[in-house]
Design a protein around this motif. Structure first.
Motif, PDB file in Angstrom:
ATOM      1  N   ARG A 197       0.762  -1.168  -0.119  1.00  0.00           N
ATOM      2  CA  ARG A 197       0.100  -0.036  -0.035  1.00  0.00           C
ATOM      3  C   ARG A 197       0.817   1.101  -0.001  1.00  0.00           C
ATOM      4  O   ARG A 197       0.248   2.424  -0.360  1.00  0.00           O
ATOM      5  CB  ARG A 197      -0.949  -0.057   1.147  1.00  0.00           C
ATOM      6  N   LEU A 198       2.350   1.109   0.351  1.00  0.00           N
ATOM      7  CA  LEU A 198       3.103   2.274   0.338  1.00  0.00           C
ATOM      8  C   LEU A 198       4.435   2.026  -0.323  1.00  0.00           C
ATOM      9  O   LEU A 198       5.006   0.947  -0.020  1.00  0.00           O
ATOM     10  CB  LEU A 198       3.249   2.853   1.822  1.00  0.00           C
ATOM     11  N   ILE A 199       4.821   2.770  -1.252  1.00  0.00           N
ATOM     12  CA  ILE A 199       5.790   2.611  -1.911  1.00  0.00           C
ATOM     13  C   ILE A 199       6.834   3.553  -1.752  1.00  0.00           C
ATOM     14  O   ILE A 199       6.630   4.652  -2.079  1.00  0.00           O
ATOM     15  CB  ILE A 199       5.877   2.322  -3.426  1.00  0.00           C
ATOM     16  N   ALA A 200       7.943   3.249  -0.932  1.00  0.00           N
ATOM     17  CA  ALA A 200       9.063   4.547  -0.655  1.00  0.00           C
ATOM     18  C   ALA A 200      10.376   4.272  -1.636  1.00  0.00           C
ATOM     19  O   ALA A 200      10.882   3.326  -1.509  1.00  0.00           O
ATOM     20  CB  ALA A 200       9.512   4.135   0.891  1.00  0.00           C
ATOM     21  N   LEU A 201      10.596   5.341  -2.207  1.00  0.00           N
ATOM     22  CA  LEU A 201      11.613   5.228  -3.357  1.00  0.00           C
ATOM     23  C   LEU A 201      12.496   6.639  -2.986  1.00  0.00           C
ATOM     24  O   LEU A 201      12.434   7.689  -2.921  1.00  0.00           O
ATOM     25  CB  LEU A 201      10.897   5.721  -4.730  1.00  0.00           C
TER      26      LEU A 201
ATOM     27  N   LEU B  73       6.723  -1.351   0.475  1.00  0.00           N
ATOM     28  CA  LEU B  73       7.907  -1.729  -0.218  1.00  0.00           C
ATOM     29  C   LEU B  73       9.022  -0.447  -0.342  1.00  0.00           C
ATOM     30  O   LEU B  73       8.342   0.565  -0.526  1.00  0.00           O
ATOM     31  CB  LEU B  73       7.539  -2.220  -1.459  1.00  0.00           C
ATOM     32  N   ALA B  74      10.288  -0.695  -0.065  1.00  0.00           N
ATOM     33  CA  ALA B  74      10.989   0.454  -0.189  1.00  0.00           C
ATOM     34  C   ALA B  74      12.335   0.206  -0.995  1.00  0.00           C
ATOM     35  O   ALA B  74      12.829  -1.071  -0.793  1.00  0.00           O
ATOM     36  CB  ALA B  74      11.547   0.720   1.211  1.00  0.00           C
ATOM     37  N   ILE B  75      12.840   1.010  -1.778  1.00  0.00           N
ATOM     38  CA  ILE B  75      13.918   0.495  -2.813  1.00  0.00           C
ATOM     39  C   ILE B  75      14.934   1.925  -2.461  1.00  0.00           C
ATOM     40  O   ILE B  75      14.747   3.084  -2.647  1.00  0.00           O
ATOM     41  CB  ILE B  75      13.375   0.671  -4.167  1.00  0.00           C
ATOM     42  N   GLY B  76      15.994   1.552  -2.250  1.00  0.00           N
ATOM     43  CA  GLY B  76      17.220   2.380  -1.926  1.00  0.00           C
ATOM     44  C   GLY B  76      18.630   1.871  -2.616  1.00  0.00           C
ATOM     45  O   GLY B  76      18.711   0.886  -3.203  1.00  0.00           O
TER      46      GLY B  76
ATOM     47  N   ALA C 168      11.523  -3.807 -10.345  1.00  0.00           N
ATOM     48  CA  ALA C 168      10.988  -4.159  -8.919  1.00  0.00           C
ATOM     49  C   ALA C 168       9.487  -3.961  -8.746  1.00  0.00           C
ATOM     50  O   ALA C 168       8.921  -5.130  -8.289  1.00  0.00           O
ATOM     51  CB  ALA C 168      11.771  -3.619  -7.831  1.00  0.00           C
ATOM     52  N   LEU C 169       9.050  -2.980  -9.281  1.00  0.00           N
ATOM     53  CA  LEU C 169       7.492  -2.704  -9.041  1.00  0.00           C
ATOM     54  C   LEU C 169       6.696  -3.754  -9.945  1.00  0.00           C
ATOM     55  O   LEU C 169       5.666  -4.181  -9.547  1.00  0.00           O
ATOM     56  CB  LEU C 169       7.253  -1.162  -9.525  1.00  0.00           C
ATOM     57  N   VAL C 170       7.090  -4.107 -11.228  1.00  0.00           N
ATOM     58  CA  VAL C 170       6.560  -5.047 -12.023  1.00  0.00           C
ATOM     59  C   VAL C 170       6.528  -6.263 -11.278  1.00  0.00           C
ATOM     60  O   VAL C 170       5.633  -7.220 -11.466  1.00  0.00           O
ATOM     61  CB  VAL C 170       7.410  -5.175 -13.321  1.00  0.00           C
TER      62      VAL C 170
END
Length: 268
Positions: free
Chosen positions: A4-8, A213-216, A260-262
């Protein structure tokens, strides 16, 4: 899993090395947003230099800026401060004396403004690249404002030495010093990091950590990635960051965020 929350993270993660968004990444993020997920940019940038990225994505919403020190909501009415972790200029007086003596470039930031005492062509190009327009003042110590971030900019070997010496001397006192990139050191409140800011935002939105989901790509992203149910590192991350992540996606130059999002959010 329905995240529900995507942190980029932005630089080195969402943007490629030319500081650009690809059309495919924009389209994928919009698809994830249309599914009902919050898209939150979590960056070391200030609000003013983060907003153009959010607008390029065609979105409104909350931005976690200054590496978690300032959370800002953006919509058609403008920018509104949601939360900040600030400190006083007096707390960085020993560090200011050090960088002035050593000739190391620095800036100090309030939630919405950046101040510098000098600037050369090298520093000017860096600020232009990050869409920053700092305010030139004679002495930042005279500002009398609470600040959220004190940043050093220099060559890696210079900042390596600063890190060693400041850690030995505990020159930053009760504040927190982090390496936010090869060319940057940030000093902030001990409470300020992307993980704490994301935690506060998730509570406001009533989103569980397992739904994030967080991507860094760097060490300043670790708290955010650890708090999220799924923490992903792009392949251009240092090995220590990749080792701490739950998964690794392609690099920022190979549309790692899109891929990653796909994989984790969309079912094409």
């Amino acid at each position: 899993m329905n995240y529900r929350l995507i942190a980029l993270d932005v630089d080195g993660t969402l943007l490629n090395d030319d500081h650009e968004l690809t059309e495919q990444t924009i389209a994928t993020i919009q698809d994830v947003y249309d599914q009902g997920s919050h898209i939150v940019l979590c960056t070391g940038r200030a609000p003013a230099s983060t907003l153009p990225i959010l607008q390029q994505l065609g979105l409104e919403g909350t931005m976690i800026t200054h590496n978690g020190a300032a959370t800002v909501h953006a919509d058609e009415r403008g920018l509104e401060l949601v939360n900040e972790f600030s400190f006083t200029l007096q707390e960085i007086a020993p560090m200011l004396a050090y960088v002035r003596q050593e000739g190391i470039h620095f800036d100090v930031c309030t939630s919405f403004n950046m101040y510098i005492e000098r600037i050369g062509e090298y520093e000017k190009k860096m600020y232009e690249k990050f869409l920053i327009s700092p305010k030139l003042v004679t002495d930042v110590s005279e500002l009398g404002l609470p600040i959220v971030k004190f940043t050093l900019f220099g060559q890696p070997e210079v900042l390596d030495r600063v890190e060693r010496e400041w850690n030995e001397l505990k020159l930053y006192g009760d504040l927190r010093m982090i390496r936010s990139g090869d060319l940057f050191i940030d000093v902030m409140s001990a409470k300020a990091n992307k993980g704490n800011a994301l935690k506060a935002l998730a509570a406001d939105l009533k989103v569980e950590p397992s739904e994030i989901l967080a991507i860094g790509n760097y060490y300043n992203d670790l708290e955010m990635m650890e708090f999220a149910g799924l923490g992903i590192a792009v392949d251009n991350s240092p090995e220590g960051v990749k080792a701490a992540a739950d998964a690794v996606t392609a690099s920022n130059n190979d549309e790692g965020v899109h891929k990653a999002l796909v994989k984790y959010c969309l079912s094409y």
